[in-house]
Design an enzyme around this catalytic site. Structure first.
Site, PDB file in Angstrom:
ATOM      1  N   CYS A   4      44.044  57.174  44.456  1.00  0.00           N
ATOM      2  CA  CYS A   4      43.674  56.395  43.261  1.00  0.00           C
ATOM      3  C   CYS A   4      43.854  54.906  43.538  1.00  0.00           C
ATOM      4  O   CYS A   4      44.956  54.471  43.906  1.00  0.00           O
ATOM      5  CB  CYS A   4      44.521  56.828  42.062  1.00  0.00           C
ATOM      6  SG  CYS A   4      44.361  55.727  40.639  1.00  0.00           S
ATOM      7  N   CYS A   7      46.691  53.331  41.471  1.00  0.00           N
ATOM      8  CA  CYS A   7      48.015  53.760  41.959  1.00  0.00           C
ATOM      9  C   CYS A   7      48.372  53.001  43.231  1.00  0.00           C
ATOM     10  O   CYS A   7      49.530  52.608  43.438  1.00  0.00           O
ATOM     11  CB  CYS A   7      48.033  55.266  42.223  1.00  0.00           C
ATOM     12  SG  CYS A   7      48.078  56.277  40.722  1.00  0.00           S
ATOM     13  N   ASP A  30      41.413  41.086  36.675  1.00  0.00           N
ATOM     14  CA  ASP A  30      40.267  41.864  37.125  1.00  0.00           C
ATOM     15  C   ASP A  30      39.584  41.129  38.276  1.00  0.00           C
ATOM     16  O   ASP A  30      39.403  39.909  38.244  1.00  0.00           O
ATOM     17  CB  ASP A  30      39.282  42.084  35.963  1.00  0.00           C
ATOM     18  CG  ASP A  30      38.305  43.205  36.259  1.00  0.00           C
ATOM     19  OD1 ASP A  30      38.404  44.259  35.603  1.00  0.00           O
ATOM     20  OD2 ASP A  30      37.446  43.028  37.143  1.00  0.00           O
ATOM     21  N   HIS A  46      50.198  57.988  36.619  1.00  0.00           N
ATOM     22  CA  HIS A  46      48.750  58.222  36.700  1.00  0.00           C
ATOM     23  C   HIS A  46      48.286  59.053  35.505  1.00  0.00           C
ATOM     24  O   HIS A  46      48.680  60.206  35.341  1.00  0.00           O
ATOM     25  CB  HIS A  46      48.355  58.926  37.997  1.00  0.00           C
ATOM     26  CG  HIS A  46      46.865  59.107  38.085  1.00  0.00           C
ATOM     27  ND1 HIS A  46      46.025  58.144  38.610  1.00  0.00           N
ATOM     28  CD2 HIS A  46      46.066  60.106  37.647  1.00  0.00           C
ATOM     29  CE1 HIS A  46      44.777  58.560  38.500  1.00  0.00           C
ATOM     30  NE2 HIS A  46      44.772  59.754  37.920  1.00  0.00           N
ATOM     31  N   ASN A  85      37.327  52.018  28.668  1.00  0.00           N
ATOM     32  CA  ASN A  85      36.141  52.851  28.844  1.00  0.00           C
ATOM     33  C   ASN A  85      36.572  54.251  29.247  1.00  0.00           C
ATOM     34  O   ASN A  85      37.458  54.418  30.091  1.00  0.00           O
ATOM     35  CB  ASN A  85      35.235  52.247  29.920  1.00  0.00           C
ATOM     36  CG  ASN A  85      34.728  50.867  29.531  1.00  0.00           C
ATOM     37  OD1 ASN A  85      34.382  50.630  28.388  1.00  0.00           O
ATOM     38  ND2 ASN A  85      34.698  49.947  30.487  1.00  0.00           N
ATOM     39  N   GLY A  91      31.040  53.504  30.952  1.00  0.00           N
ATOM     40  CA  GLY A  91      31.280  52.416  31.898  1.00  0.00           C
ATOM     41  C   GLY A  91      32.560  52.531  32.704  1.00  0.00           C
ATOM     42  O   GLY A  91      32.921  51.591  33.416  1.00  0.00           O
ATOM     43  N   HIS A  96      41.828  55.778  36.338  1.00  0.00           N
ATOM     44  CA  HIS A  96      43.258  55.602  36.037  1.00  0.00           C
ATOM     45  C   HIS A  96      43.255  54.786  34.751  1.00  0.00           C
ATOM     46  O   HIS A  96      42.634  53.705  34.710  1.00  0.00           O
ATOM     47  CB  HIS A  96      43.951  54.855  37.197  1.00  0.00           C
ATOM     48  CG  HIS A  96      45.415  54.614  37.026  1.00  0.00           C
ATOM     49  ND1 HIS A  96      46.354  55.007  37.970  1.00  0.00           N
ATOM     50  CD2 HIS A  96      46.120  54.001  36.041  1.00  0.00           C
ATOM     51  CE1 HIS A  96      47.571  54.656  37.561  1.00  0.00           C
ATOM     52  NE2 HIS A  96      47.451  54.033  36.397  1.00  0.00           N
ATOM     53  N   HIS A  98      43.242  52.323  31.900  1.00  0.00           N
ATOM     54  CA  HIS A  98      43.430  50.870  31.915  1.00  0.00           C
ATOM     55  C   HIS A  98      42.835  50.271  30.660  1.00  0.00           C
ATOM     56  O   HIS A  98      41.853  50.773  30.110  1.00  0.00           O
ATOM     57  CB  HIS A  98      42.821  50.224  33.161  1.00  0.00           C
ATOM     58  CG  HIS A  98      41.398  50.588  33.433  1.00  0.00           C
ATOM     59  ND1 HIS A  98      41.031  51.795  33.988  1.00  0.00           N
ATOM     60  CD2 HIS A  98      40.236  49.902  33.232  1.00  0.00           C
ATOM     61  CE1 HIS A  98      39.713  51.837  34.126  1.00  0.00           C
ATOM     62  NE2 HIS A  98      39.198  50.706  33.649  1.00  0.00           N
ATOM     63  N   HIS A 100      41.272  46.738  29.391  1.00  0.00           N
ATOM     64  CA  HIS A 100      40.753  45.414  29.710  1.00  0.00           C
ATOM     65  C   HIS A 100      41.184  44.466  28.587  1.00  0.00           C
ATOM     66  O   HIS A 100      41.065  44.815  27.409  1.00  0.00           O
ATOM     67  CB  HIS A 100      39.228  45.409  29.713  1.00  0.00           C
ATOM     68  CG  HIS A 100      38.571  46.276  30.747  1.00  0.00           C
ATOM     69  ND1 HIS A 100      38.055  45.771  31.918  1.00  0.00           N
ATOM     70  CD2 HIS A 100      38.319  47.610  30.767  1.00  0.00           C
ATOM     71  CE1 HIS A 100      37.499  46.766  32.616  1.00  0.00           C
ATOM     72  NE2 HIS A 100      37.642  47.881  31.939  1.00  0.00           N
TER      73      HIS A 100
HETATM   74  P1  AMP Z   1      36.164  50.294  34.300  1.00  0.00           P
HETATM   75  O1  AMP Z   1      34.788  50.054  34.847  1.00  0.00           O
HETATM   76  O2  AMP Z   1      36.296  50.219  32.818  1.00  0.00           O
HETATM   77  O3  AMP Z   1      36.731  51.573  34.879  1.00  0.00           O
HETATM   78  O4  AMP Z   1      37.057  49.102  34.834  1.00  0.00           O
HETATM   79  C1  AMP Z   1      37.505  49.024  36.148  1.00  0.00           C
HETATM   80  C2  AMP Z   1      37.736  47.581  36.429  1.00  0.00           C
HETATM   81  O5  AMP Z   1      38.513  47.483  37.607  1.00  0.00           O
HETATM   82  C3  AMP Z   1      36.456  46.766  36.665  1.00  0.00           C
HETATM   83  O6  AMP Z   1      36.375  45.738  35.699  1.00  0.00           O
HETATM   84  C4  AMP Z   1      36.637  46.237  38.082  1.00  0.00           C
HETATM   85  O7  AMP Z   1      36.148  44.922  38.240  1.00  0.00           O
HETATM   86  C5  AMP Z   1      38.143  46.310  38.258  1.00  0.00           C
HETATM   87  N1  AMP Z   1      38.581  46.415  39.636  1.00  0.00           N
HETATM   88  C6  AMP Z   1      38.099  47.250  40.596  1.00  0.00           C
HETATM   89  N2  AMP Z   1      38.788  47.082  41.740  1.00  0.00           N
HETATM   90  C7  AMP Z   1      39.717  46.129  41.500  1.00  0.00           C
HETATM   91  C8  AMP Z   1      40.724  45.503  42.283  1.00  0.00           C
HETATM   92  N3  AMP Z   1      40.932  45.824  43.585  1.00  0.00           N
HETATM   93  N4  AMP Z   1      41.494  44.548  41.713  1.00  0.00           N
HETATM   94  C9  AMP Z   1      41.292  44.201  40.417  1.00  0.00           C
HETATM   95  N5  AMP Z   1      40.375  44.758  39.624  1.00  0.00           N
HETATM   96  C10 AMP Z   1      39.586  45.701  40.145  1.00  0.00           C
END
Ligand code: AMP
Length: 112
Positions: A4, A7, A30, A46, A85, A91, A96, A98, A100
């Site tokens: 993950c 993680c 982000d 997780h 999401n 989206g 994992h 999260h 935003h």
């Molecule tokens: P979601 O699309 O709602 O699952 O959001 C996942 C978010 O993780 C997206 O906005 C990505 O830009 C962000 N993301 C993906 N990889 C990384 C990373 N290595 N560091 C920071 N953010 C990330």
């Protein structure tokens, strides 16, 4: 979970721009910001998404919202949006849980 992405960020195996950490959660910027302020707050445990929140693990969600309110105050965010999401059609790209936190520009409602 070893495969993950988030993680691995929590474990320090993948670098991130950390803005906050405590025993239950981790917050970082982000990598592809969608607003002048865009950070993510995630549980250290997780959990795949909101759809996996249960009576056993839901206390971390309340804690995360306390942390979001604290970070928003510290950053003087007067108006902001909190988004989670669930599922690919909505989206979700990282499976994992999260949240935003987006701020610093006009936002439309309903979202696209
Ligand atoms: P979601 O699309 O709602 O699952 O959001 C996942 C978010 O993780 C997206 O906005 C990505 O830009 C962000 N993301 C993906 N990889 C990384 C990373 N290595 N560091 C920071 N953010 C990330």
């Amino acid at each position: 979970m070893s495969d993950c992405l988030f993680c691995r960020i929590i474990a320090g195996e993948i670098p991130s721009s950390k803005i906050y950490e405590d025993e239950q959660c981790f917050a970082f910027k982000d990598i592809a910001p969608q607003a002048p302020t865009h950070f993510l707050v995630i549980p250290k445990e997780h959990i795949g998404s909101v759809s996996e929140v249960t009576a056993e693990n839901s206390s971390v969600v309340g804690h995360i919202f306390e942390v979001i309110a604290k970070l928003a105050k510290e950053q003087n965010l007067e108006s902001y949006r909190v988004v989670s999401n669930i599922g690919e059609q909505a989206g979700q790209s990282v499976f994992h849980l999260h949240f935003h936190v987006l701020s610093g520009r006009d936002m439309t409602w309903p979202p696209g």
